[in-house]
Motif scaffolding. Sequence first.
Motif, short mmCIF file in Angstrom:
data_model
loop_
_atom_site.label_atom_id
_atom_site.label_comp_id
_atom_site.label_asym_id
_atom_site.label_seq_id
_atom_site.Cartn_x
_atom_site.Cartn_y
_atom_site.Cartn_z
N LEU A 163 -52.29 -20.53 30.53
CA LEU A 163 -53.71 -20.23 30.61
C LEU A 163 -54.43 -21.48 31.13
N ILE A 164 -55.63 -21.32 31.61
CA ILE A 164 -56.40 -22.43 32.17
C ILE A 164 -57.14 -23.14 31.03
N GLY A 165 -57.11 -24.45 31.06
CA GLY A 165 -57.82 -25.20 30.03
C GLY A 165 -57.60 -26.68 30.20
N GLY A 166 -57.99 -27.41 29.17
CA GLY A 166 -57.83 -28.86 29.23
C GLY A 166 -58.52 -29.51 28.04
N GLY A 167 -58.76 -30.80 28.17
CA GLY A 167 -59.28 -31.60 27.08
C GLY A 167 -60.79 -31.58 26.96
N VAL A 168 -61.24 -31.79 25.74
CA VAL A 168 -62.66 -31.94 25.44
C VAL A 168 -62.98 -33.43 25.49
N GLU A 169 -63.98 -33.79 26.26
CA GLU A 169 -64.38 -35.20 26.38
C GLU A 169 -65.27 -35.60 25.20
N PRO A 170 -65.32 -36.89 24.86
CA PRO A 170 -66.20 -37.33 23.77
C PRO A 170 -67.65 -36.89 24.02
N GLY A 171 -68.26 -36.30 22.99
CA GLY A 171 -69.64 -35.85 23.07
C GLY A 171 -69.84 -34.51 23.75
N GLU A 172 -68.76 -33.89 24.23
CA GLU A 172 -68.86 -32.63 24.97
C GLU A 172 -68.70 -31.45 24.01
N GLU A 173 -69.53 -30.44 24.19
CA GLU A 173 -69.37 -29.20 23.44
C GLU A 173 -68.11 -28.48 23.94
N PRO A 174 -67.30 -27.91 23.05
CA PRO A 174 -66.10 -27.21 23.53
C PRO A 174 -66.41 -26.10 24.54
#
Length: 156
Positions: free
Chosen positions: A47-58
């Motif tokens: 599936l398409i996805g990746g990491g959440v960056e600091p301060g970023e809403e999921p």
Amino acid sequence: MPMSSYIESIRTRIGNDFLLLPGVTAVIRDGEQFLLARHAHSGLWSLIGGGVEPGEEPSDAVAREVFEETGARIQINAIIGAYGGEPMMVTYPNGDQVGYMTIAYECELLSNAAPDLDEIIELGWFHRDTILTLPRRHWIDRVIHDSPVRAQQDTE
């Protein structure tokens, strides 16, 4: 996509040691067909996805990841679930050890998708039964299983 500066700064201190990372996953469907991406680094479908960056809403992270990997815009409809554990642990070719915890979102495409050839070799639509025959990241089986089965609409 290259490693984020945040992860790179951690890696300079811990090397290849295990790192637990938050992630997001887009479950994009057209009826009972699911959009999967075949990744350049592994050759596996996922599936398409990746990491959440600091301060970023999921939710912002999943929209960003889909756009970065496919150029498409999405609408988020629901959260399917949260996933982690042994199936989400990876050792990359450079030796980096990672465990992901991901939030899976049910999404729909608002525009056409095309792979970012740096990260994604190809995109494809697959029925849930066909997905089980693909070389894939096996953790996606649980996410797809948890994705609600859509009732057939009557056409008169």
